[in-house]
Design a protein around this motif. Sequence first.
Motif, PDB file in Angstrom:
ATOM      1  N   SER A   1     -14.037 -11.790 -11.099  1.00  0.00           N
ATOM      2  CA  SER A   1     -13.136 -10.643 -11.283  1.00  0.00           C
ATOM      3  C   SER A   1     -12.929  -9.902  -9.963  1.00  0.00           C
ATOM      4  O   SER A   1     -13.866  -9.795  -9.151  1.00  0.00           O
ATOM      5  N   PRO A   2     -11.719  -9.389  -9.714  1.00  0.00           N
ATOM      6  CA  PRO A   2     -11.492  -8.574  -8.514  1.00  0.00           C
ATOM      7  C   PRO A   2     -12.442  -7.389  -8.448  1.00  0.00           C
ATOM      8  O   PRO A   2     -12.877  -7.004  -7.366  1.00  0.00           O
ATOM      9  N   HIS A   3     -12.782  -6.823  -9.610  1.00  0.00           N
ATOM     10  CA  HIS A   3     -13.694  -5.676  -9.641  1.00  0.00           C
ATOM     11  C   HIS A   3     -15.051  -6.058  -9.041  1.00  0.00           C
ATOM     12  O   HIS A   3     -15.644  -5.288  -8.276  1.00  0.00           O
ATOM     13  N   TYR A   4     -15.535  -7.253  -9.408  1.00  0.00           N
ATOM     14  CA  TYR A   4     -16.825  -7.709  -8.867  1.00  0.00           C
ATOM     15  C   TYR A   4     -16.731  -7.876  -7.351  1.00  0.00           C
ATOM     16  O   TYR A   4     -17.635  -7.471  -6.615  1.00  0.00           O
ATOM     17  N   LEU A   5     -15.657  -8.471  -6.878  1.00  0.00           N
ATOM     18  CA  LEU A   5     -15.493  -8.679  -5.436  1.00  0.00           C
ATOM     19  C   LEU A   5     -15.401  -7.345  -4.700  1.00  0.00           C
ATOM     20  O   LEU A   5     -15.970  -7.186  -3.620  1.00  0.00           O
ATOM     21  N   GLU A   6     -14.684  -6.397  -5.301  1.00  0.00           N
ATOM     22  CA  GLU A   6     -14.566  -5.064  -4.681  1.00  0.00           C
ATOM     23  C   GLU A   6     -15.937  -4.400  -4.572  1.00  0.00           C
ATOM     24  O   GLU A   6     -16.282  -3.817  -3.546  1.00  0.00           O
ATOM     25  N   LYS A   7     -16.731  -4.494  -5.627  1.00  0.00           N
ATOM     26  CA  LYS A   7     -18.078  -3.920  -5.617  1.00  0.00           C
ATOM     27  C   LYS A   7     -18.937  -4.608  -4.554  1.00  0.00           C
ATOM     28  O   LYS A   7     -19.709  -3.962  -3.833  1.00  0.00           O
ATOM     29  N   SER A   8     -18.800  -5.916  -4.429  1.00  0.00           N
ATOM     30  CA  SER A   8     -19.582  -6.675  -3.447  1.00  0.00           C
ATOM     31  C   SER A   8     -19.229  -6.286  -2.018  1.00  0.00           C
ATOM     32  O   SER A   8     -20.115  -6.184  -1.155  1.00  0.00           O
ATOM     33  N   ILE A   9     -17.944  -6.069  -1.744  1.00  0.00           N
ATOM     34  CA  ILE A   9     -17.526  -5.665  -0.396  1.00  0.00           C
ATOM     35  C   ILE A   9     -18.118  -4.299  -0.062  1.00  0.00           C
ATOM     36  O   ILE A   9     -18.573  -4.060   1.071  1.00  0.00           O
ATOM     37  N   LYS A  10     -18.154  -3.405  -1.027  1.00  0.00           N
ATOM     38  CA  LYS A  10     -18.767  -2.088  -0.794  1.00  0.00           C
ATOM     39  C   LYS A  10     -20.268  -2.248  -0.457  1.00  0.00           C
ATOM     40  O   LYS A  10     -20.798  -1.534   0.407  1.00  0.00           O
ATOM     41  N   GLN A  11     -20.931  -3.165  -1.152  1.00  0.00           N
ATOM     42  CA  GLN A  11     -22.350  -3.406  -0.864  1.00  0.00           C
ATOM     43  C   GLN A  11     -22.540  -3.957   0.545  1.00  0.00           C
ATOM     44  O   GLN A  11     -23.490  -3.582   1.239  1.00  0.00           O
TER      45      GLN A  11
ATOM     46  N   PRO B   1     -14.144   3.370   9.709  1.00  0.00           N
ATOM     47  CA  PRO B   1     -14.401   2.861   8.345  1.00  0.00           C
ATOM     48  C   PRO B   1     -15.600   3.516   7.675  1.00  0.00           C
ATOM     49  O   PRO B   1     -15.615   3.675   6.444  1.00  0.00           O
ATOM     50  N   GLN B   2     -16.613   3.910   8.446  1.00  0.00           N
ATOM     51  CA  GLN B   2     -17.803   4.524   7.859  1.00  0.00           C
ATOM     52  C   GLN B   2     -17.485   5.843   7.147  1.00  0.00           C
ATOM     53  O   GLN B   2     -18.141   6.206   6.176  1.00  0.00           O
ATOM     54  N   LEU B   3     -16.467   6.531   7.650  1.00  0.00           N
ATOM     55  CA  LEU B   3     -16.125   7.839   7.084  1.00  0.00           C
ATOM     56  C   LEU B   3     -15.363   7.732   5.772  1.00  0.00           C
ATOM     57  O   LEU B   3     -15.259   8.708   5.036  1.00  0.00           O
ATOM     58  N   ILE B   4     -14.815   6.557   5.490  1.00  0.00           N
ATOM     59  CA  ILE B   4     -13.975   6.431   4.286  1.00  0.00           C
ATOM     60  C   ILE B   4     -14.519   5.434   3.268  1.00  0.00           C
ATOM     61  O   ILE B   4     -13.966   5.320   2.168  1.00  0.00           O
ATOM     62  N   GLN B   5     -15.604   4.708   3.609  1.00  0.00           N
ATOM     63  CA  GLN B   5     -15.997   3.588   2.756  1.00  0.00           C
ATOM     64  C   GLN B   5     -16.454   4.020   1.360  1.00  0.00           C
ATOM     65  O   GLN B   5     -16.244   3.280   0.382  1.00  0.00           O
ATOM     66  N   GLU B   6     -17.061   5.196   1.216  1.00  0.00           N
ATOM     67  CA  GLU B   6     -17.549   5.605  -0.099  1.00  0.00           C
ATOM     68  C   GLU B   6     -16.450   6.209  -0.972  1.00  0.00           C
ATOM     69  O   GLU B   6     -16.490   6.100  -2.193  1.00  0.00           O
ATOM     70  N   LYS B   7     -15.452   6.817  -0.348  1.00  0.00           N
ATOM     71  CA  LYS B   7     -14.423   7.497  -1.150  1.00  0.00           C
ATOM     72  C   LYS B   7     -13.118   6.712  -1.265  1.00  0.00           C
ATOM     73  O   LYS B   7     -12.144   7.209  -1.846  1.00  0.00           O
ATOM     74  N   THR B   8     -13.102   5.488  -0.722  1.00  0.00           N
ATOM     75  CA  THR B   8     -11.888   4.669  -0.788  1.00  0.00           C
ATOM     76  C   THR B   8     -12.079   3.534  -1.782  1.00  0.00           C
ATOM     77  O   THR B   8     -13.054   2.780  -1.706  1.00  0.00           O
ATOM     78  N   ASP B   9     -11.156   3.439  -2.727  1.00  0.00           N
ATOM     79  CA  ASP B   9     -11.182   2.333  -3.680  1.00  0.00           C
ATOM     80  C   ASP B   9     -10.557   1.101  -3.039  1.00  0.00           C
ATOM     81  O   ASP B   9      -9.490   1.183  -2.426  1.00  0.00           O
ATOM     82  N   LEU B  10     -11.225  -0.012  -3.202  1.00  0.00           N
ATOM     83  CA  LEU B  10     -10.678  -1.264  -2.678  1.00  0.00           C
ATOM     84  C   LEU B  10      -9.664  -1.831  -3.665  1.00  0.00           C
ATOM     85  O   LEU B  10      -9.843  -1.736  -4.878  1.00  0.00           O
ATOM     86  N   GLU B  11      -8.617  -2.417  -3.115  1.00  0.00           N
ATOM     87  CA  GLU B  11      -7.585  -3.064  -3.933  1.00  0.00           C
ATOM     88  C   GLU B  11      -7.412  -4.471  -3.406  1.00  0.00           C
ATOM     89  O   GLU B  11      -6.799  -4.674  -2.359  1.00  0.00           O
ATOM     90  N   LEU B  12      -7.954  -5.437  -4.123  1.00  0.00           N
ATOM     91  CA  LEU B  12      -7.872  -6.833  -3.689  1.00  0.00           C
ATOM     92  C   LEU B  12      -6.905  -7.571  -4.607  1.00  0.00           C
ATOM     93  O   LEU B  12      -7.226  -7.840  -5.769  1.00  0.00           O
ATOM     94  N   SER B  13      -5.744  -7.885  -4.106  1.00  0.00           N
ATOM     95  CA  SER B  13      -4.742  -8.538  -4.944  1.00  0.00           C
ATOM     96  C   SER B  13      -4.145  -9.779  -4.290  1.00  0.00           C
ATOM     97  O   SER B  13      -3.886 -10.783  -4.954  1.00  0.00           O
TER      98      SER B  13
ATOM     99  N   LEU C   1     -11.223  -1.583   5.356  1.00  0.00           N
ATOM    100  CA  LEU C   1     -12.603  -1.763   4.912  1.00  0.00           C
ATOM    101  C   LEU C   1     -12.945  -3.247   4.724  1.00  0.00           C
ATOM    102  O   LEU C   1     -14.061  -3.677   5.031  1.00  0.00           O
ATOM    103  N   LEU C   2     -11.994  -4.018   4.246  1.00  0.00           N
ATOM    104  CA  LEU C   2     -12.226  -5.456   4.103  1.00  0.00           C
ATOM    105  C   LEU C   2     -12.428  -6.104   5.476  1.00  0.00           C
ATOM    106  O   LEU C   2     -13.325  -6.932   5.666  1.00  0.00           O
ATOM    107  N   ALA C   3     -11.608  -5.682   6.433  1.00  0.00           N
ATOM    108  CA  ALA C   3     -11.753  -6.186   7.803  1.00  0.00           C
ATOM    109  C   ALA C   3     -13.098  -5.777   8.392  1.00  0.00           C
ATOM    110  O   ALA C   3     -13.766  -6.559   9.087  1.00  0.00           O
ATOM    111  N   GLU C   4     -13.525  -4.551   8.113  1.00  0.00           N
ATOM    112  CA  GLU C   4     -14.815  -4.066   8.617  1.00  0.00           C
ATOM    113  C   GLU C   4     -15.974  -4.861   8.010  1.00  0.00           C
ATOM    114  O   GLU C   4     -16.956  -5.162   8.699  1.00  0.00           O
ATOM    115  N   ALA C   5     -15.868  -5.217   6.725  1.00  0.00           N
ATOM    116  CA  ALA C   5     -16.908  -6.034   6.092  1.00  0.00           C
ATOM    117  C   ALA C   5     -16.989  -7.398   6.771  1.00  0.00           C
ATOM    118  O   ALA C   5     -18.087  -7.941   6.981  1.00  0.00           O
TER     119      ALA C   5
END
Length: 579
Positions: free
Chosen positions: A93-103, A482-494, A555-559
Amino acid sequence: MLSPRTELEKIFEKAIQKSFPKETSEFKLDPDIKESTQPQFGHYQFNSAMKLSKILKIPPRQVAEVITSNVDKGSLIESLEIAGPGFINITLSPHYLEKSIKQILRGETFDKKAKQKIIIDFSSPNIAKELHVGHLRSTIIGDSLSRLFEFLGHDVLRLNHIGDWGTQFGMLIAYLKEECKEILTGQKTADLAELMAWYKQSKARFDADPEFKKRAQKEVYHLQNGDEESLEAWKMICDISKKGYQEIYELLDVSIKDRGESFYNPLLKSIVEDLEKKGLVTVSEGAKCLFLEGFASRDGTTQPLIIQKQDGGYLYATTDLAAIRQRIQDEKADRIIYVTDAGQSLHFNMIFKAAEAAGYLDRTKTKVDHVPFGLVLGPDGKKFKTRSGETEKLIDLLNKAIEKARLLIEERHLEMTPSEKEELAKKLGIGAVKYADLSSHRTSDYVFSYDRMLRFEGNTAAYLMYSYVRIQSIKRKVGIDPQLIQEKTDLELSHPSEIALSLHLTQFGDVLEQVSVDLLPNRLTEYLYGLSNHFNAFFRDCRVEGTSQEKSRLLLAEAAAKTLKQGLFILGVETVERM
């Protein structure tokens, strides 16, 4: 974080048990989960239906249908599809991938396992000799494995098993006493090149002059019996050598603790006595030997492991047995890894078998690995040599790589200060040498080529470093940390390229775990090369700056950057911010 494969294995194991409770009470089947080879087959595949079919006497597709109906998808799985005779295609699921990128952005790359004491024995030069190209692989592979286990949270002891004891010191001390007394008295200093020249001259005299040979053997006796003057001379010789190879370790950014053969010398007598007491020693032609089952000579007789010569002298086998006992009993090692050329495979297999027979090694408690590697070859496909036919000095090889990188940088007319160019040349040159070595399968020979390893395309350090630099360029253009926005930014992977890059990033922990098992660093280089390719496809397809998805894509690029940098660090390759 758990890798997707690990999580899928747990989910499918439960689904199998739920689907066939009676049958699975009698057997345990580990689910076979593989990464899909093509995007149309999803992200992963479950491939155990055929195996279960034979056990259950049910058609594999029917097995797959039952299991699929009992899979708890949770937030991990987007969809399941049965294909062919019974493969189950799994899409995350995209949701799982988004959560993983945040981790990944938070540094939660993998689940740490129980901390172990791991000893890695690598590099291992001989005193009074320069490191040559033959030491390259042991040093680079050993350092990379050390970095890997340190990153995985283990207690790693990096050991340099130096050849700093034996007959050669008697020869050298006797020669210096007769020809270069001022060196021994401290009136004159010397470097490694001079020491090597004296070593060659002492060896020639030792072979040609019986009287000198006697004097040299007497010096060995004095040294082994702790004569103060002999020990001072030996220490001086060792110090000159260590200064020479330390320069190379600093250039390679390799840290290692010297613990030579001399460290184990006081233990050798007790090793022989202990083996005799345990009834493992047989005297053959005056030498004390161990005859171990499973090691045959060419004539079919059992090959001996000699631990003491007829004249009372000890051998490498004696030292290595003392070392493995000390490392297990005193250092409390959970795992010992020896990184040497493939030619020593038989020797270490015999050492491990002897250590087991003696009760020093219990493989249920201590894991031992010999990590063999192939040769570095020249363009002619033969052992790497200089034009004059001499073995290439490692320091010359590394400096030439830096010089080649320096010329390449000048050709590209990069806008950098001279000091920035020099730093880049060093990182690129050394990184290219390391990466070219580690990207070759460890057990294979490979052809050394400066031109190939410094290319900016293909599976090279330069290509990966450039991918990392490209991400830094994106960050500068966007102007957001990216460090300043990573917690408050929702990832959108489409976009498919976003999904493919995200999926690859989640597999980093799997790769590290695999390398920790089979000790093949090329698995990591292949992963990082794939990561660079996935990032560059994302860069091509998904604009970052000025789009509505700017922060998410940043954020994806930073990961990707964090994973690239960490992976390269484990390989001992430094990244740069500009190129």
